[in-house]
Write an enzyme that holds these catalytic residues in place. Structure first.
Site, PDB file in Angstrom:
ATOM      1  CB  ALA A  68      -0.881   0.004   1.290  1.00 19.17           C
ATOM      2  N   GLY A 112       0.540  -5.104   0.989  1.00 17.45           N
ATOM      3  CA  GLY A 112      -0.751  -5.013   0.208  1.00 17.45           C
ATOM      4  C   GLY A 112      -0.375  -5.944  -1.322  1.00 17.45           C
ATOM      5  CD  GLU A 115      -2.364  -7.848   2.857  1.00 18.53           C
ATOM      6  OE1 GLU A 115      -2.188  -6.611   2.729  1.00 18.53           O
ATOM      7  OE2 GLU A 115      -2.932  -8.158   4.122  1.00 18.53           O
ATOM      8  CD  GLU A 135       1.816  -5.761   5.614  1.00 18.00           C
ATOM      9  OE1 GLU A 135       2.588  -6.548   5.791  1.00 18.00           O
ATOM     10  OE2 GLU A 135       1.052  -5.783   4.764  1.00 18.00           O
TER      11      GLU A 135
HETATM   12  N1  CO8 Z   1       4.687   3.306  -0.713  1.00 17.97           N
HETATM   13  C1  CO8 Z   1       4.955   4.193  -1.123  1.00 17.97           C
HETATM   14  N2  CO8 Z   1       6.000   4.609  -1.944  1.00 17.97           N
HETATM   15  C2  CO8 Z   1       6.850   3.249  -2.127  1.00 17.97           C
HETATM   16  C3  CO8 Z   1       6.472   2.145  -1.591  1.00 17.97           C
HETATM   17  C4  CO8 Z   1       5.352   1.998  -0.793  1.00 17.97           C
HETATM   18  N3  CO8 Z   1       4.840   0.896  -0.352  1.00 17.97           N
HETATM   19  N4  CO8 Z   1       7.365   1.229  -1.823  1.00 17.97           N
HETATM   20  C5  CO8 Z   1       8.192   2.035  -2.526  1.00 17.97           C
HETATM   21  N5  CO8 Z   1       7.919   3.237  -2.735  1.00 17.97           N
HETATM   22  C6  CO8 Z   1       8.888   4.353  -3.413  1.00 17.97           C
HETATM   23  C7  CO8 Z   1       9.921   4.943  -2.581  1.00 17.97           C
HETATM   24  O1  CO8 Z   1       9.464   5.750  -1.684  1.00 17.97           O
HETATM   25  C8  CO8 Z   1      11.000   5.276  -3.753  1.00 17.97           C
HETATM   26  O2  CO8 Z   1      10.302   6.596  -3.944  1.00 17.97           O
HETATM   27  P1  CO8 Z   1      11.351   7.729  -4.142  1.00 17.97           P
HETATM   28  O3  CO8 Z   1      12.267   7.457  -5.385  1.00 17.97           O
HETATM   29  O4  CO8 Z   1      10.512   9.136  -4.500  1.00 17.97           O
HETATM   30  O5  CO8 Z   1      12.355   8.066  -3.111  1.00 17.97           O
HETATM   31  C9  CO8 Z   1      10.494   4.483  -4.861  1.00 17.97           C
HETATM   32  O6  CO8 Z   1       9.311   3.672  -4.586  1.00 17.97           O
HETATM   33  C10 CO8 Z   1      11.739   3.325  -5.073  1.00 17.97           C
HETATM   34  O7  CO8 Z   1      11.820   2.729  -3.829  1.00 17.97           O
HETATM   35  P2  CO8 Z   1      13.137   2.467  -3.026  1.00 17.97           P
HETATM   36  O8  CO8 Z   1      14.125   3.693  -3.547  1.00 17.97           O
HETATM   37  O9  CO8 Z   1      12.994   2.006  -1.648  1.00 17.97           O
HETATM   38  O10 CO8 Z   1      13.814   1.196  -3.983  1.00 17.97           O
HETATM   39  P3  CO8 Z   1      14.596   0.094  -3.362  1.00 17.97           P
HETATM   40  O11 CO8 Z   1      14.794  -0.724  -4.784  1.00 17.97           O
HETATM   41  O12 CO8 Z   1      15.752   0.756  -2.699  1.00 17.97           O
HETATM   42  O13 CO8 Z   1      13.613  -0.853  -2.251  1.00 17.97           O
HETATM   43  C11 CO8 Z   1      11.977  -1.879  -1.397  1.00 17.97           C
HETATM   44  C12 CO8 Z   1      12.746  -1.499  -2.757  1.00 17.97           C
HETATM   45  C13 CO8 Z   1      12.513  -2.836  -0.695  1.00 17.97           C
HETATM   46  C14 CO8 Z   1      10.556  -2.757  -1.953  1.00 17.97           C
HETATM   47  C15 CO8 Z   1      11.537  -0.672  -0.740  1.00 17.97           C
HETATM   48  O14 CO8 Z   1      10.843   0.295  -1.479  1.00 17.97           O
HETATM   49  C16 CO8 Z   1      10.381  -0.867   0.506  1.00 17.97           C
HETATM   50  O15 CO8 Z   1      10.535  -1.434   1.449  1.00 17.97           O
HETATM   51  N6  CO8 Z   1       9.022  -0.513   0.278  1.00 17.97           N
HETATM   52  C17 CO8 Z   1       8.144  -0.420   1.131  1.00 17.97           C
HETATM   53  C18 CO8 Z   1       7.698  -1.993   1.548  1.00 17.97           C
HETATM   54  C19 CO8 Z   1       6.757  -1.844   2.463  1.00 17.97           C
HETATM   55  O16 CO8 Z   1       6.755  -1.776   3.316  1.00 17.97           O
HETATM   56  N7  CO8 Z   1       5.380  -2.131   1.760  1.00 17.97           N
HETATM   57  C20 CO8 Z   1       4.406  -2.501   2.920  1.00 17.97           C
HETATM   58  C21 CO8 Z   1       3.463  -1.100   3.030  1.00 17.97           C
HETATM   59  S1  CO8 Z   1       2.039  -1.140   4.124  1.00 17.97           S
HETATM   60  C22 CO8 Z   1       0.988  -2.126   3.294  1.00 17.97           C
HETATM   61  O17 CO8 Z   1       0.906  -2.514   2.323  1.00 17.97           O
HETATM   62  C23 CO8 Z   1      -0.253  -2.522   4.256  1.00 17.97           C
HETATM   63  C24 CO8 Z   1      -1.311  -3.251   3.583  1.00 17.97           C
HETATM   64  C25 CO8 Z   1      -2.604  -3.272   4.263  1.00 17.97           C
HETATM   65  C26 CO8 Z   1      -3.749  -3.200   3.079  1.00 17.97           C
HETATM   66  C27 CO8 Z   1      -3.870  -1.844   2.231  1.00 17.97           C
HETATM   67  C28 CO8 Z   1      -4.236  -0.647   2.986  1.00 17.97           C
HETATM   68  C29 CO8 Z   1      -4.397   0.734   2.180  1.00 17.97           C
END
Ligand code: CO8
Length: 261
Positions: A68, A112, A115, A135
């Protein structure tokens, strides 16, 4: 080939297959309200289209979806999300699709994103795929089925390991655990998903819908009720033209001509 315009998705058809590609590349396909609304609309459109027999949902080479959208979620308060039914409002569309949906997953399928993949009927993974429910690392828990569908798919031990640590598992581990049905080289992912979708789309439509519906009962109902439902759907198939054709073609040693009714 037909194209519909969305801001966060690309959609197209390939014969009887509807293809939906999540398309927020800069955010690794992070799932926001607009995307989930559009995904619901695209799924409903393909589900209602008689020419489509199977749907493929995919992302990019780098990410199926990295979860998400954390930027969109960060400032929400409990009263906001509770009052507006955050998540359930537009995350349930996949559950209501009657045609088979194949998730073709390359790269990250996290939170998400994992999921959404689990809401699909079949997950085909590229060898680059990484699955996880991270999460807890950002102070929440899975909210769209991660604590419910993951243990059903991989068992309690692996689900606890993944959800409580937030670690990722690679495609090979996901296949061993039973989360994905097969793993293919990344450059073959769409070929494999489309070949599978075309094979499903060529089958008797009503039998496919009934098989999906009956299988999903296994996760909702007690065994006796699930078996009863299966038996009734099995009986119902004898009212279809495709059952007559399928069995006649087998006995006459010829290719069947299914009509989808
Ligand atoms: N949300 C928003 N932006 C994101 C997300 C995300 N989940 N994941 C990545 N991005 C963005 C980064 O902020 C970055 O943006 P910018 O270039 O502007 O800084 C861009 O995508 C590229 O990401 P990274 O630079 O971090 O890329 P890496 O290759 O270094 O890392 C990862 C990739 C490992 C995937 C890393 O981006 C990461 O850990 N992302 C977050 C993963 C995460 O925590 N996901 C869970 C989110 S919570 C959730 O899903 C709850 C679901 C519940 C139901 C839904 C409710 C609405």
């Amino acid at each position: 080939m037909s194209e519909t315009t969305y801001t966060t998705l690309l959609t197209r058809t390939d014969g009887p297959v509807g293809i939906i590609q999540l398309n927020r590349p800069k955010q690794l396909n992070a799932l926001n309200d607009t995307l989930m609304d559009e995904l619901g609309a695209a799924l409903r459109t393909f589900d209602a289209d008689d020419a489509i027999g199977c749907i493929v949902l995919t992302g990019s080479d780098k990410a199926f979806a990295a979860g998400a959208d954390i930027a969109a979620m960060a400032q929400h308060t409990f009263p906001d999300v509770y009052r507006t039914e955050y998540i359930t409002r537009n995350w349930e569309a996949l559950r209501h699709v009657r045609k088979p949906v194949i998730a073709a997953v390359a790269g990250y399928a996290l939170g998400g994103g994992c999921e959404v993949a689990m809401m699909c009927d079949i997950i085909i993974a590229a060898d680059s795929a990484k699955f996880g429910q991270p999460e807890v690392k950002i102070g929440v828990i899975p909210g769209a089925g991660g604590t419910q569908r993951l243990p059903r798919a991989v068992g309690k031990a692996k689900a606890m390991d993944l959800v409580l640590t937030g670690r990722m598992m690679d495609a090979a581990e996901a296949e061993r655990a039973g989360l994905v049905s097969r793993v293919v080289p990344a450059d073959k992912l769409m070929d494999e998903a489309l070949a599978t979708a075309r094979a499903i789309a060529a089958l008797p439509r009503l039998a496919v819908l009934a098989a999906k519906e009956a299988l999903n009962r296994a996760f909702e109902a007690p065994l006796s009720e699930g078996l009863q439902f299966e038996r009734r759907m099995f009986h119902a198939m004898f009212a279809t033209a495709d059952q007559k054709e399928g069995m006649a073609a087998f006995l006459e040693k010829r290719a069947p001509q299914f009509q989808g009714r």
